[in-house]
Scaffold this motif. Structure first.
Motif, PDB file in Angstrom:
ATOM      1  N   THR A  27      -1.586 -35.482 -26.659  1.00 44.88           N
ATOM      2  CA  THR A  27      -1.929 -36.907 -26.661  1.00 44.88           C
ATOM      3  C   THR A  27      -3.123 -37.144 -27.569  1.00 44.88           C
ATOM      4  OG1 THR A  27      -1.097 -37.109 -24.399  1.00 44.88           O
ATOM      5  CG2 THR A  27      -2.517 -38.889 -25.207  1.00 44.88           C
ATOM      6  N   PHE A  30      -2.185 -36.965 -31.390  1.00 40.93           N
ATOM      7  CA  PHE A  30      -1.596 -38.182 -31.954  1.00 40.93           C
ATOM      8  C   PHE A  30      -2.635 -39.289 -32.089  1.00 40.93           C
ATOM      9  CE2 PHE A  30       2.268 -35.988 -30.687  1.00 40.93           C
ATOM     10  CZ  PHE A  30       3.032 -36.156 -31.830  1.00 40.93           C
ATOM     11  N   ALA A  31      -3.536 -39.390 -31.129  1.00 41.49           N
ATOM     12  CA  ALA A  31      -4.585 -40.413 -31.209  1.00 41.49           C
ATOM     13  C   ALA A  31      -5.475 -40.159 -32.422  1.00 41.49           C
ATOM     14  CB  ALA A  31      -5.404 -40.426 -29.923  1.00 41.49           C
ATOM     15  N   ALA A  34      -3.726 -40.697 -36.018  1.00 44.41           N
ATOM     16  CA  ALA A  34      -3.611 -42.087 -36.480  1.00 44.41           C
ATOM     17  C   ALA A  34      -4.745 -42.458 -37.432  1.00 44.41           C
ATOM     18  CB  ALA A  34      -3.586 -43.037 -35.286  1.00 44.41           C
ATOM     19  N   ARG A  43       6.822 -36.279 -42.228  1.00 42.05           N
ATOM     20  CA  ARG A  43       6.823 -37.325 -41.207  1.00 42.05           C
ATOM     21  C   ARG A  43       6.365 -36.675 -39.910  1.00 42.05           C
ATOM     22  NH1 ARG A  43       9.993 -42.103 -41.789  1.00 42.05           N
ATOM     23  NH2 ARG A  43      10.431 -42.063 -39.559  1.00 42.05           N
ATOM     24  N   VAL A  67       6.065 -43.946 -27.626  1.00 45.81           N
ATOM     25  CA  VAL A  67       5.871 -45.136 -28.459  1.00 45.81           C
ATOM     26  C   VAL A  67       4.405 -45.245 -28.872  1.00 45.81           C
ATOM     27  CG1 VAL A  67       5.972 -47.666 -28.502  1.00 45.81           C
ATOM     28  CG2 VAL A  67       7.836 -46.347 -27.446  1.00 45.81           C
ATOM     29  N   ASP A  68       3.508 -45.075 -27.906  1.00 46.53           N
ATOM     30  CA  ASP A  68       2.072 -45.195 -28.175  1.00 46.53           C
ATOM     31  C   ASP A  68       1.547 -44.125 -29.123  1.00 46.53           C
ATOM     32  OD1 ASP A  68       2.069 -47.362 -26.467  1.00 46.53           O
ATOM     33  OD2 ASP A  68       1.193 -46.256 -24.764  1.00 46.53           O
ATOM     34  N   SER A  69       2.278 -43.015 -29.257  1.00 47.71           N
ATOM     35  CA  SER A  69       1.832 -41.948 -30.162  1.00 47.71           C
ATOM     36  C   SER A  69       1.771 -42.424 -31.606  1.00 47.71           C
ATOM     37  CB  SER A  69       2.771 -40.741 -30.073  1.00 47.71           C
ATOM     38  OG  SER A  69       4.004 -40.998 -30.748  1.00 47.71           O
ATOM     39  N   GLY A  70       2.547 -43.459 -31.929  1.00 49.96           N
ATOM     40  CA  GLY A  70       2.587 -43.954 -33.298  1.00 49.96           C
ATOM     41  C   GLY A  70       3.442 -43.110 -34.229  1.00 49.96           C
ATOM     42  N   ALA A  71       4.034 -42.032 -33.722  1.00 53.79           N
ATOM     43  CA  ALA A  71       4.860 -41.168 -34.569  1.00 53.79           C
ATOM     44  C   ALA A  71       6.102 -41.931 -35.033  1.00 53.79           C
ATOM     45  CB  ALA A  71       5.269 -39.914 -33.807  1.00 53.79           C
ATOM     46  N   PRO A  72       6.421 -41.842 -36.315  1.00 51.96           N
ATOM     47  CA  PRO A  72       7.608 -42.541 -36.820  1.00 51.96           C
ATOM     48  C   PRO A  72       8.917 -41.887 -36.389  1.00 51.96           C
ATOM     49  CG  PRO A  72       6.583 -41.307 -38.584  1.00 51.96           C
ATOM     50  CD  PRO A  72       5.673 -41.184 -37.393  1.00 51.96           C
ATOM     51  N   ARG A 112      11.861 -46.585 -34.687  1.00 53.81           N
ATOM     52  CA  ARG A 112      11.644 -45.136 -34.735  1.00 53.81           C
ATOM     53  C   ARG A 112      12.919 -44.411 -35.135  1.00 53.81           C
ATOM     54  NH1 ARG A 112       6.605 -44.650 -32.139  1.00 53.81           N
ATOM     55  NH2 ARG A 112       5.797 -46.755 -32.338  1.00 53.81           N
TER      56      ARG A 112
END
Length: 190
Positions: A27, A30-31, A34, A43, A67-72, A112
């Protein structure tokens, strides 16, 4: 973050950064990614699972963390062996198909790219090819970009992987899904 930068420099296409929402360090990755990670070739992908049985996809905290991870790109693990659906997930085959289809469709609707790891695919195909096929079709019809065939236990030999994959391709064509992109996730236990 440093390893991801090096992989990007090498030209790696996808970098899976872990399971946000389930593993605190992932977590955090990913934060931080960003704001601190600029990728030129790769990617970023987040790994997670389909929604839980009996939970609306929009209300599932693990799906929200993806979703909140922002990963495409999102890589979803999905049970594809009916024995694991009933034994491990303790749900029905139909509910599992809904879990797969609804989670993929939700993530695709948010822009996504989704890969589906069909956990225990090869063992499941040998046990009940019709059910295993229905899981892949649910994912494909919901918009999954790649269906990843997993030899989760590492028990298949190369000729078995070839034979099963060829049989699957024929089944996909008969089901109107000849355009499905397949991937593989194998282990070398055998």
């Amino acid at each position: 973050l440093a390893v991801a930068r090096h992989l990007d420099e090498l030209g790696v296409t996808y970098i899976e950064g872990g399971w946000p929402g389930a593993v605190p360090r992932d977590t955090e990755f990913f934060a931080r990614a960003a704001g601190e990670l600029e990728l030129h070739h790769a990617r970023l992908a987040a790994f997670g699972a389909t929604r839980k049985a009996g939970v609306a996809v929009q209300e599932d905290p693990q799906v929200a963390a993806l979703v909140d991870s922002g990963a495409p790109t999102i890589t979803l693990v999905a049970k594809s062996d009916l024995r694991h659906v009933t034994g491990a997930l303790r749900t029905t085959g139909e509910e599992n198909l809904a879990m797969v289809g609804e989670t993929v469709a939700h993530l695709v609707s948010l822009g996504r790219e989704v890969f589906v790891d069909a956990e225990h695919f090869f063992d499941g195909f040998l046990h009940d090819p019709d059910y295993t096929m229905s899981v892949l079709l649910a994912a494909h019809r919901a918009g999954a970009g790649v269906l990843v065939l997993c030899d989760t236990n590492g028990g298949m030999l190369p000729h078995q992987v070839t034979e099963i994959t060829e049989a699957l391709r024929a089944r996909l064509a008969r089901a109107g899904a000849a355009d499905a992109r397949l991937g593989a996730h194998t282990h070398n236990d055998t």
